[in-house]
Design an enzyme around this catalytic site. Structure first.
Site, PDB file in Angstrom:
ATOM      1  N   LYS A  14      -9.657   4.012 -12.087  1.00  0.00           N
ATOM      2  CA  LYS A  14      -9.772   2.794 -11.279  1.00  0.00           C
ATOM      3  C   LYS A  14     -10.815   2.943 -10.174  1.00  0.00           C
ATOM      4  O   LYS A  14     -11.593   2.029  -9.937  1.00  0.00           O
ATOM      5  CB  LYS A  14      -8.412   2.439 -10.642  1.00  0.00           C
ATOM      6  CG  LYS A  14      -7.309   2.166 -11.660  1.00  0.00           C
ATOM      7  CD  LYS A  14      -6.029   1.653 -10.978  1.00  0.00           C
ATOM      8  CE  LYS A  14      -5.402   2.645 -10.014  1.00  0.00           C
ATOM      9  NZ  LYS A  14      -4.790   3.816 -10.639  1.00  0.00           N
ATOM     10  N   ARG A  89       1.717  -2.229  -6.595  1.00  0.00           N
ATOM     11  CA  ARG A  89       2.331  -1.150  -7.367  1.00  0.00           C
ATOM     12  C   ARG A  89       3.825  -1.367  -7.590  1.00  0.00           C
ATOM     13  O   ARG A  89       4.463  -0.555  -8.227  1.00  0.00           O
ATOM     14  CB  ARG A  89       2.152   0.160  -6.616  1.00  0.00           C
ATOM     15  CG  ARG A  89       1.035   1.059  -7.166  1.00  0.00           C
ATOM     16  CD  ARG A  89       0.884   2.206  -6.189  1.00  0.00           C
ATOM     17  NE  ARG A  89       0.364   3.394  -6.785  1.00  0.00           N
ATOM     18  CZ  ARG A  89      -0.897   3.820  -6.644  1.00  0.00           C
ATOM     19  NH1 ARG A  89      -1.776   3.105  -5.988  1.00  0.00           N
ATOM     20  NH2 ARG A  89      -1.263   4.972  -7.165  1.00  0.00           N
ATOM     21  N   ARG A 128      -9.937  16.740 -11.101  1.00  0.00           N
ATOM     22  CA  ARG A 128     -10.380  16.114  -9.853  1.00  0.00           C
ATOM     23  C   ARG A 128      -9.924  16.941  -8.644  1.00  0.00           C
ATOM     24  O   ARG A 128     -10.628  17.052  -7.651  1.00  0.00           O
ATOM     25  CB  ARG A 128      -9.807  14.686  -9.771  1.00  0.00           C
ATOM     26  CG  ARG A 128     -10.293  13.908  -8.566  1.00  0.00           C
ATOM     27  CD  ARG A 128      -9.951  12.434  -8.676  1.00  0.00           C
ATOM     28  NE  ARG A 128      -8.578  12.163  -8.306  1.00  0.00           N
ATOM     29  CZ  ARG A 128      -7.994  10.965  -8.410  1.00  0.00           C
ATOM     30  NH1 ARG A 128      -8.665   9.949  -8.928  1.00  0.00           N
ATOM     31  NH2 ARG A 128      -6.757  10.783  -8.032  1.00  0.00           N
ATOM     32  N   ARG A 134      -8.188  16.343  -2.424  1.00  0.00           N
ATOM     33  CA  ARG A 134      -6.943  15.573  -2.300  1.00  0.00           C
ATOM     34  C   ARG A 134      -5.754  16.460  -2.609  1.00  0.00           C
ATOM     35  O   ARG A 134      -5.628  16.998  -3.703  1.00  0.00           O
ATOM     36  CB  ARG A 134      -6.970  14.377  -3.264  1.00  0.00           C
ATOM     37  CG  ARG A 134      -7.655  13.182  -2.686  1.00  0.00           C
ATOM     38  CD  ARG A 134      -7.659  12.010  -3.629  1.00  0.00           C
ATOM     39  NE  ARG A 134      -6.323  11.618  -4.075  1.00  0.00           N
ATOM     40  CZ  ARG A 134      -6.088  10.529  -4.767  1.00  0.00           C
ATOM     41  NH1 ARG A 134      -7.064   9.729  -5.100  1.00  0.00           N
ATOM     42  NH2 ARG A 134      -4.854  10.245  -5.143  1.00  0.00           N
ATOM     43  N   ARG A 146       3.714  11.494  -9.664  1.00  0.00           N
ATOM     44  CA  ARG A 146       2.989  10.222  -9.508  1.00  0.00           C
ATOM     45  C   ARG A 146       3.008   9.431 -10.806  1.00  0.00           C
ATOM     46  O   ARG A 146       3.167   8.206 -10.786  1.00  0.00           O
ATOM     47  CB  ARG A 146       1.537  10.514  -9.091  1.00  0.00           C
ATOM     48  CG  ARG A 146       1.445  10.860  -7.605  1.00  0.00           C
ATOM     49  CD  ARG A 146       0.245  11.703  -7.296  1.00  0.00           C
ATOM     50  NE  ARG A 146      -1.015  11.049  -7.564  1.00  0.00           N
ATOM     51  CZ  ARG A 146      -2.156  11.706  -7.772  1.00  0.00           C
ATOM     52  NH1 ARG A 146      -2.174  13.034  -7.730  1.00  0.00           N
ATOM     53  NH2 ARG A 146      -3.263  11.057  -7.991  1.00  0.00           N
TER      54      ARG A 146
HETATM   55  P1  ADP Z   1      -3.884   7.519  -7.705  1.00  0.00           P
HETATM   56  O1  ADP Z   1      -3.764   6.162  -8.316  1.00  0.00           O
HETATM   57  O2  ADP Z   1      -4.903   8.384  -8.356  1.00  0.00           O
HETATM   58  O3  ADP Z   1      -2.562   8.218  -7.518  1.00  0.00           O
HETATM   59  P2  ADP Z   1      -4.321   6.304  -5.092  1.00  0.00           P
HETATM   60  O4  ADP Z   1      -5.405   6.683  -4.164  1.00  0.00           O
HETATM   61  O5  ADP Z   1      -4.304   4.907  -5.619  1.00  0.00           O
HETATM   62  O6  ADP Z   1      -4.455   7.373  -6.242  1.00  0.00           O
HETATM   63  O7  ADP Z   1      -2.899   6.565  -4.404  1.00  0.00           O
HETATM   64  C1  ADP Z   1      -2.577   7.788  -3.813  1.00  0.00           C
HETATM   65  C2  ADP Z   1      -1.165   7.718  -3.222  1.00  0.00           C
HETATM   66  O8  ADP Z   1      -1.141   6.720  -2.173  1.00  0.00           O
HETATM   67  C3  ADP Z   1      -0.052   7.284  -4.172  1.00  0.00           C
HETATM   68  O9  ADP Z   1       0.466   8.373  -4.903  1.00  0.00           O
HETATM   69  C4  ADP Z   1       0.973   6.696  -3.190  1.00  0.00           C
HETATM   70  O10 ADP Z   1       1.712   7.715  -2.539  1.00  0.00           O
HETATM   71  C5  ADP Z   1       0.106   6.044  -2.140  1.00  0.00           C
HETATM   72  N1  ADP Z   1      -0.141   4.607  -2.469  1.00  0.00           N
HETATM   73  C6  ADP Z   1      -1.347   4.066  -2.775  1.00  0.00           C
HETATM   74  N2  ADP Z   1      -1.226   2.736  -3.015  1.00  0.00           N
HETATM   75  C7  ADP Z   1       0.096   2.439  -2.868  1.00  0.00           C
HETATM   76  C8  ADP Z   1       0.865   1.247  -3.003  1.00  0.00           C
HETATM   77  N3  ADP Z   1       0.303   0.080  -3.343  1.00  0.00           N
HETATM   78  N4  ADP Z   1       2.210   1.318  -2.779  1.00  0.00           N
HETATM   79  C9  ADP Z   1       2.791   2.469  -2.422  1.00  0.00           C
HETATM   80  N5  ADP Z   1       2.129   3.632  -2.292  1.00  0.00           N
HETATM   81  C10 ADP Z   1       0.786   3.637  -2.504  1.00  0.00           C
END
Ligand code: ADP
Length: 192
Positions: A14, A89, A128, A134, A146
């Site tokens: 994404k 989400r 990654r 990260r 996750r």
């Molecule tokens: P990825 O999709 O690769 O896990 P993101 O950068 O989208 O990476 O998200 C990293 C973390 O941030 C998630 O594992 C979660 O803990 C938190 N997070 C991100 N977006 C949301 C959301 N919309 N609702 C709840 N937690 C979120």
């Protein structure tokens, strides 16, 4: 306005595709993951709390991310549209987003969902983790947590948008360019 949700599990590409799509279509990129990491980098109270949750691979509370999106929507009143990445989400986030967009007299135009096999996701995220810095990418247990959160809470968000006939699926495996072209084809057919 043209508002797009780029959907898919962690590691589905994404972030990479968002950059290319926002450039091509002139959209404002809103990534809740990036917004949260920026709070962490600035050592805010919100960031401190969020980091503990993110490092376990769990989802941050709905109120927190909805609040961040609400602020971001107000910050860019003149954009042609938004690309939502990593949001919504949960069903609650999807319903809140609909209400916020309704207030702005707009709506989600399309959700594009990237599909990638679970083994490929784990491989990509671990790779990654070698360079991204990260902390949630470096431990296989956190990566799997996750993906489990995605399967139990997030995957169903696609059903919400399917009920409005707004979802298209795109294979997220292949070269970055191949996937980008497939995404553009779907988006172009939806831009009026
Ligand atoms: P990825 O999709 O690769 O896990 P993101 O950068 O989208 O990476 O998200 C990293 C973390 O941030 C998630 O594992 C979660 O803990 C938190 N997070 C991100 N977006 C949301 C959301 N919309 N609702 C709840 N937690 C979120």
């Amino acid at each position: 306005m043209f508002n797009l949700i780029l959907f898919g599990p962690p590691g589905s590409g994404k972030g990479t595709q968002s950059e290319k799509l926002t450039t091509k279509y002139g959209l404002k990129h809103l990534s809740t993951g990036d917004l949260l990491r920026s709070e962490i980098a600035q050592h805010t109270a919100l960031g401190l709390e969020a980091k503990k949750i993110m490092d376990k691979g769990h989802l941050v509370p709905d109120e927190v991310v909805i609040g961040m999106i609400c602020t971001a929507l107000e910050t860019y009143p003149d954009t042609k549209g938004f690309l939502f990445d990593g949001f919504p989400r949960t069903d609650k986030q999807a319903e809140a987003l609909d209400k916020l967009l309704e207030l702005k007299k707009t709506t989600i135009s399309v959700m594009v969902a990237l599909t990638v096999s679970e083994e490929e996701l784990v491989k990509r995220l671990a790779k990654r983790g070698e360079t991204s810095g990260r902390s949630d990418d470096t431990n296989e247990g956190v990566i799997r947590a996750r993906i489990a959160e995605y399967n139990s809470k997030t995957a169903a968000v696609a059903d919400y948008y399917k009920s409005f006939d707004k979802v298209v699926m795109v294979k997220g495996e292949g070269s970055v360019e191949e996937i980008f072209n497939a995404l553009c084809k779907e988006i172009d057919s939806r831009i009026i």
